[in-house]
Scaffold this motif. Sequence first.
Motif, mmCIF file in Angstrom:
data_model
loop_
_atom_site.group_PDB
_atom_site.id
_atom_site.type_symbol
_atom_site.label_atom_id
_atom_site.label_comp_id
_atom_site.label_asym_id
_atom_site.label_seq_id
_atom_site.Cartn_x
_atom_site.Cartn_y
_atom_site.Cartn_z
ATOM 1 N N PHE B 19 -12.654 16.439 -7.438
ATOM 2 C CA PHE B 19 -13.568 15.665 -6.587
ATOM 3 C C PHE B 19 -14.071 14.435 -7.346
ATOM 4 C CE2 PHE B 19 -15.007 19.694 -4.051
ATOM 5 C CZ PHE B 19 -13.772 19.720 -3.433
ATOM 6 N N ARG B 22 -10.726 12.003 -7.697
ATOM 7 C CA ARG B 22 -10.067 11.466 -6.494
ATOM 8 C C ARG B 22 -10.973 11.453 -5.276
ATOM 9 N NH1 ARG B 22 -4.761 15.489 -6.943
ATOM 10 N NH2 ARG B 22 -4.628 15.448 -9.218
ATOM 11 N N GLY B 23 -12.160 11.996 -5.411
ATOM 12 C CA GLY B 23 -13.051 12.106 -4.264
ATOM 13 C C GLY B 23 -12.762 13.362 -3.449
ATOM 14 N N HIS B 25 -12.439 13.746 -0.095
ATOM 15 C CA HIS B 25 -11.402 13.567 0.921
ATOM 16 C C HIS B 25 -10.041 13.244 0.314
ATOM 17 C CE1 HIS B 25 -13.922 14.061 4.376
ATOM 18 N NE2 HIS B 25 -14.726 13.067 4.047
ATOM 19 N N GLY B 26 -10.042 12.843 -0.939
ATOM 20 C CA GLY B 26 -8.784 12.542 -1.621
ATOM 21 C C GLY B 26 -8.176 13.751 -2.310
ATOM 22 N N GLU B 107 -20.194 11.918 -4.239
ATOM 23 C CA GLU B 107 -19.634 12.648 -3.103
ATOM 24 C C GLU B 107 -20.684 13.346 -2.241
ATOM 25 O OE1 GLU B 107 -16.432 12.177 -2.446
ATOM 26 O OE2 GLU B 107 -16.266 10.996 -4.290
#
Lengths: 193, 193
Positions: B19, B22-23, B25-26, B107
């Motif tokens: 997280f 890449r985040g 949602h990524g 995030e």
Amino acid sequence: MLTTRNSRSDVVAAAGRLFAERGYHGTSMRDLGRELGLLGSSLYAHVESKQDLLVEVVEEGARLFQDSAEDALARGGTAAERLRRLVAGHVAVVLDNSDVVRTFLNEARVLDEVHRARVIAARDAYEAAFRAVVADGVEDGTFGAGTDPKMASIFILSILNAVERWYHPDGALDRAGLVDAIVAAATRGIART
Amino acid sequence: MLTTRNSRSDVVAAAGRLFAERGYHGTSMRDLGRELGLLGSSLYAHVESKQDLLVEVVEEGARLFQDSAEDALARGGTAAERLRRLVAGHVAVVLDNSDVVRTFLNEARVLDEVHRARVIAARDAYEAAFRAVVADGVEDGTFGAGTDPKMASIFILSILNAVERWYHPDGALDRAGLVDAIVAAATRGIART
DNA sequence: CCTACCGATCGGTAGG
DNA sequence: CCTACCGATCGGTAGG
């Protein structure tokens, strides 16, 4: 009520808005279409790919900061004057283009290596402008002799980049007051005066 | 070579890592599974949902900062001493838990309203601790009489939260030097000394 | 923790 | 800018 067709720059602007709010991966092309009153698939009449939209928004952000720094330095003056213009310019860029700036600051990591490298280079050049002005200020006595221009620049930019996270233009503090407070923190100290 | 089974906390730790990089949602559940050497679907033996993982990581971040502030204030001392401990504590949290902290900072917006409200409340309480210490410092003369505790706290936290973006522990500046530099910026000024 | 799936959604295309 | 799709991937489940 006549609804005109969207231009390419409408699409880019809406993309900046959604990327800033929900992130690149949190925004689908269908979301973006809905924002503009058309279908996701219709966006491909305006743009080649989703990545392409991110590239445009982020590069606009890089351009805004570059132009701001150039303007601030072009007019010359003392180190203190140039620093104030750099700070005021940065604040203006952030407040007048918050979607683009938030996407620039938070979503650049999603870019492919080539574009990401370009963004990093732009950021480095921008920071170098701050560093050079602080170094000038140390030499002419505006700032303390022990000041480390690199560290000072990082701290000033940390404060500037965080503005978007807490400042509300309709609050008690107006834009000029915000600039004053940041310049004061940079020159006289955060907990001084 | 024996590969042991993963525990729930292994899954949460790996989620924090991805997280952060890449985040939310990524990162797909299949990505996360691959990171741990198992299939995406197997993760549901350890965890109820992807959102659930985010909640755990972000709440761990909130807890780390809360505990740090509590420790820093519990030992009493002058305002200057308490401020230094708050800064040192924050730096330690950031450097020793960078994945959790990055996820916490970047995030949290993905969380549902209930959990997001909890995070915002935690951040507000944390900032209030800084504000109170600065206010004490103004009263006892450590800081200038004109200092606005709220603004000063925002600036100090802006510098602290940005640390993760530029500081590399293996560079010339060690952790104590970093803390010194930030405390000096807060008390003596960014471009002073 | 795997096998074998599910319905939903994703970015994107062909043709108009 | 829409219609009508495409293959790929998504979060998640049943059953072992």
